[in-house]
Design a protein around this motif. Structure first.
Motif, PDB file in Angstrom:
ATOM      1  N   SER A 132       1.164  -0.938   0.263  1.00  0.00           N
ATOM      2  CA  SER A 132       0.122   0.353   0.165  1.00  0.00           C
ATOM      3  C   SER A 132       1.035   1.533  -0.013  1.00  0.00           C
ATOM      4  O   SER A 132       0.286   2.371  -0.799  1.00  0.00           O
ATOM      5  CB  SER A 132      -0.813   0.146   0.789  1.00  0.00           C
ATOM      6  N   LEU A 133       2.389   1.500   0.631  1.00  0.00           N
ATOM      7  CA  LEU A 133       2.669   2.755   0.549  1.00  0.00           C
ATOM      8  C   LEU A 133       4.149   2.005   0.532  1.00  0.00           C
ATOM      9  O   LEU A 133       4.470   1.574  -0.037  1.00  0.00           O
ATOM     10  CB  LEU A 133       3.181   2.933   2.760  1.00  0.00           C
TER      11      LEU A 133
ATOM     12  N   LEU B 162       0.714   6.369  -0.855  1.00  0.00           N
ATOM     13  CA  LEU B 162       0.294   5.336  -1.284  1.00  0.00           C
ATOM     14  C   LEU B 162       0.327   4.913  -2.835  1.00  0.00           C
ATOM     15  O   LEU B 162       0.849   5.532  -3.823  1.00  0.00           O
ATOM     16  CB  LEU B 162      -1.536   5.413  -1.337  1.00  0.00           C
ATOM     17  N   THR B 163       0.610   3.631  -3.203  1.00  0.00           N
ATOM     18  CA  THR B 163       1.289   3.396  -4.669  1.00  0.00           C
ATOM     19  C   THR B 163       0.334   3.462  -5.437  1.00  0.00           C
ATOM     20  O   THR B 163      -0.706   3.025  -5.196  1.00  0.00           O
ATOM     21  CB  THR B 163       2.356   1.420  -4.570  1.00  0.00           C
ATOM     22  N   ASP B 164       0.576   3.388  -6.998  1.00  0.00           N
ATOM     23  CA  ASP B 164      -0.359   3.807  -7.874  1.00  0.00           C
ATOM     24  C   ASP B 164      -1.036   2.148  -8.048  1.00  0.00           C
ATOM     25  O   ASP B 164      -1.707   2.089  -8.054  1.00  0.00           O
ATOM     26  CB  ASP B 164       0.712   3.355  -9.184  1.00  0.00           C
TER      27      ASP B 164
ATOM     28  N   ASN C 260      -8.737  -1.649   5.433  1.00  0.00           N
ATOM     29  CA  ASN C 260      -8.569  -1.768   6.795  1.00  0.00           C
ATOM     30  C   ASN C 260      -7.353  -1.388   6.681  1.00  0.00           C
ATOM     31  O   ASN C 260      -7.565  -0.765   7.944  1.00  0.00           O
ATOM     32  CB  ASN C 260      -9.360  -3.391   6.443  1.00  0.00           C
ATOM     33  N   PRO C 261      -6.252  -1.891   6.945  1.00  0.00           N
ATOM     34  CA  PRO C 261      -5.540  -2.770   7.450  1.00  0.00           C
ATOM     35  C   PRO C 261      -4.433  -0.575   7.491  1.00  0.00           C
ATOM     36  O   PRO C 261      -3.368   0.144   8.228  1.00  0.00           O
ATOM     37  CB  PRO C 261      -3.761  -2.888   6.466  1.00  0.00           C
ATOM     38  N   LEU C 262      -4.924   0.644   6.264  1.00  0.00           N
ATOM     39  CA  LEU C 262      -4.515   1.727   6.561  1.00  0.00           C
ATOM     40  C   LEU C 262      -4.675   2.525   7.264  1.00  0.00           C
ATOM     41  O   LEU C 262      -6.027   2.399   7.860  1.00  0.00           O
ATOM     42  CB  LEU C 262      -5.451   2.317   5.581  1.00  0.00           C
ATOM     43  N   HIS C 263      -3.963   3.682   8.002  1.00  0.00           N
ATOM     44  CA  HIS C 263      -4.484   4.951   8.821  1.00  0.00           C
ATOM     45  C   HIS C 263      -5.246   6.053   8.012  1.00  0.00           C
ATOM     46  O   HIS C 263      -5.677   5.374   6.903  1.00  0.00           O
ATOM     47  CB  HIS C 263      -2.527   5.397   9.116  1.00  0.00           C
TER      48      HIS C 263
END
Length: 473
Positions: free
Chosen positions: A21-22, A28-30, A53-56
């Motif tokens: 994801s990062l 955030l990656t494309d 869901n796992p994102l801040h």
């Protein structure tokens, strides 16, 4: 053994489904953004929620800013409860407006009730008047009263950005009683660094840090350990001045008082970080005439904000063009003048911009005041002389050699020196003058400084060319 193998296979499948994801810069990656968009487009809400869901909360807010405007409402619907109040608080204002448009008053009220007052106000203040009334009607009476009170203050003042959730106790309370009070009272705010001590009129008389309270005996009075010196913030103080107070006195939090000196709220350093970023960005964008400069801003708003300054620049450019037209006959006699004129104006403009940027920053930071204006002008004048002398020598020698005309080299050298000195003076005089007139020095300084450096550069160069006998007028 088979269970472990199945688990590994499931992990491999998840790894293939969910790209990182990062990236290394914590953005955030494309690939991740595309995966979420595709899941929403395919109506796979389960996958979309598993990915997000796992994102801040801040990263979820970034996700909404990175996708297209027409994709935001479907994404919000797919994510459901993952679009929490904290996510809304982290969002760009324009993106948040897009989402709020698809929510009803009850949903907005439910979200804002989960936030501190300052964050709730930031959301509600952007609504239309009728929408504000509808949302306020859905709030609990206590929350509604707090937000309505905040909205009575001007935008970008301490009263708007302060939190109304704080802890205040009387000075006669003992430390042990205070600790018991903090532990047993579930209605208190959950995040605070300082406890405010107030007198019977609810006026702040001191502060106690939590670390002090935890390290002294229970039978010590709060009044004996509190710090009486404190920085109090009037509710009508501009947020930029508030930020300067925090920076100057290294504050973590500060009490906000009303006109009667009573404690009504507090401001914390996390709010100040946002203010510092917003004010710095605003000044930079004002200097360029780019409006708010937000890439999520509607195209029409960006157009209106930018085109008016381009029109103003057009008007100032006509002044410089008039100078050139006046000396048109002289320019026709020596083509080299036309070649060299942009150099004089360009270098002068850059010199003026340098000084202007320093001046605007100094004014914003309260480093340039009436008491030291004359000294700072003298300082910038000396710097302009040094810069002008250096550039004049280099340009003069280069011009004399290239055009095999020493007199032309002397003329452009003197013109360059004059224009850089004028540019240095204009770079500080224009912002200071605007500030004295209670105008934002970042708003119009660039227009006037550019006009001065272009006009005076052309005028000095062409006048010297005529006066030296290089050409006839």
């Amino acid at each position: 053994m088979n269970d472990m193998t199945d688990a590994r296979e499931m992990d491999d499948v998840d790894a293939n489904i969910a790209p990182p994801s990062l990236d290394e810069d914590n953005r955030l990656t494309d690939e991740f953004v595309r995966s979420v968009s595709e899941a929403v487009e395919n109506n796979d809400t389960v996958l979309a929620q598993e990915l997000v869901n796992p994102l801040h909360n801040a990263d979820i807010a970034d996700l909404f800013e990175l996708i297209g405007e027409d994709e935001r409402a479907p994404l919000a619907e797919a994510l459901g409860d993952l679009v929490s109040a904290d996510v809304l608080a982290e969002m760009n204002d324009y993106v948040r407006e897009d989402l709020i448009e698809v929510l009803d008053a009850g949903q907005i009220a439910d979200l804002t009730e989960q936030l501190d007052t300052d964050d709730a106000v930031a959301i509600i203040e952007d609504l239309e008047d009728h929408e504000q009334l509808a949302v306020l009607a859905e709030l609990e009476p206590e929350d509604r009263a707090a937000i309505e009170s905040a909205l009575t203050y001007e935008e970008e003042t301490a009263g708007r950005i302060m939190q109304r959730e704080f802890v205040a106790v009387p000075e006669h309370m003992m430390v042990g009683d205070l600790i018991d009070y903090l532990r047993k009272n579930d209605d208190l705010t959950t995040e605070f660094w300082e406890i405010y001590v107030v007198d019977p009129a609810y006026k702040p008389v001191g502060t106690c840090q939590l670390s002090w309270i935890m390290r002294v005996p229970r039978d010590i009075a709060v009044a004996d350990i509190m710090k009486r010196e404190q920085t109090l913030i009037p509710a009508d103080m501009d947020q930029e001045e508030v930020a300067l107070r925090f920076q100057k006195y290294n504050l973590i939090s500060a009490a906000v008082i009303n006109d009667d000196g009573r404690l009504i709220g507090m401001i914390t350093v996390d709010d100040i970080l946002h203010i510092v970023e917003d004010e710095a960005s605003e000044d930079v964008l004002l200097l360029s005439g780019a409006g708010e400069g937000d890439i999520n801003e509607p195209i029409r708003d960006s157009y209106v904000a930018r085109v008016r300054w381009l029109i103003a620049n057009l008007a100032t450019a006509l002044v410089a063009s008039f100078v050139i037209w006046t000396f048109g006959a002289a320019i026709e006699q020596m083509v080299a003048l036309a070649v060299l004129m942009p150099i004089v104006a360009s270098i002068g403009g850059n010199a003026g911009t340098q000084t202007m940027a320093v001046s605007v920053r100094a004014l914003a930071m309260n480093e340039l005041t009436r008491s030291n204006t004359r000294r700072i002008i003298g300082r910038e004048f000396r710097i302009a002389l040094l810069n002008g002398g250096t550039i004049a020598v280099l340009v003069g020698i280069g011009t004399g050699l290239v055009f095999a005309n020493p007199l032309l080299g002397i003329v452009i050298a003197v013109a360059m020196l004059i224009n850089i000195v004028i540019a240095g003076f204009a770079g500080i005089f224009v912002p200071v003058t605007l500030d004295r007139m209670d105008q934002d020095p970042a708003l119009a300084s660039s227009v006037f400084v550019t006009m001065i450096t272009d006009t005076m550069g052309f005028l000095a160069f062409l006048s010297l060319a005529v006066g030296s006998g290089l050409v006839n007028f």
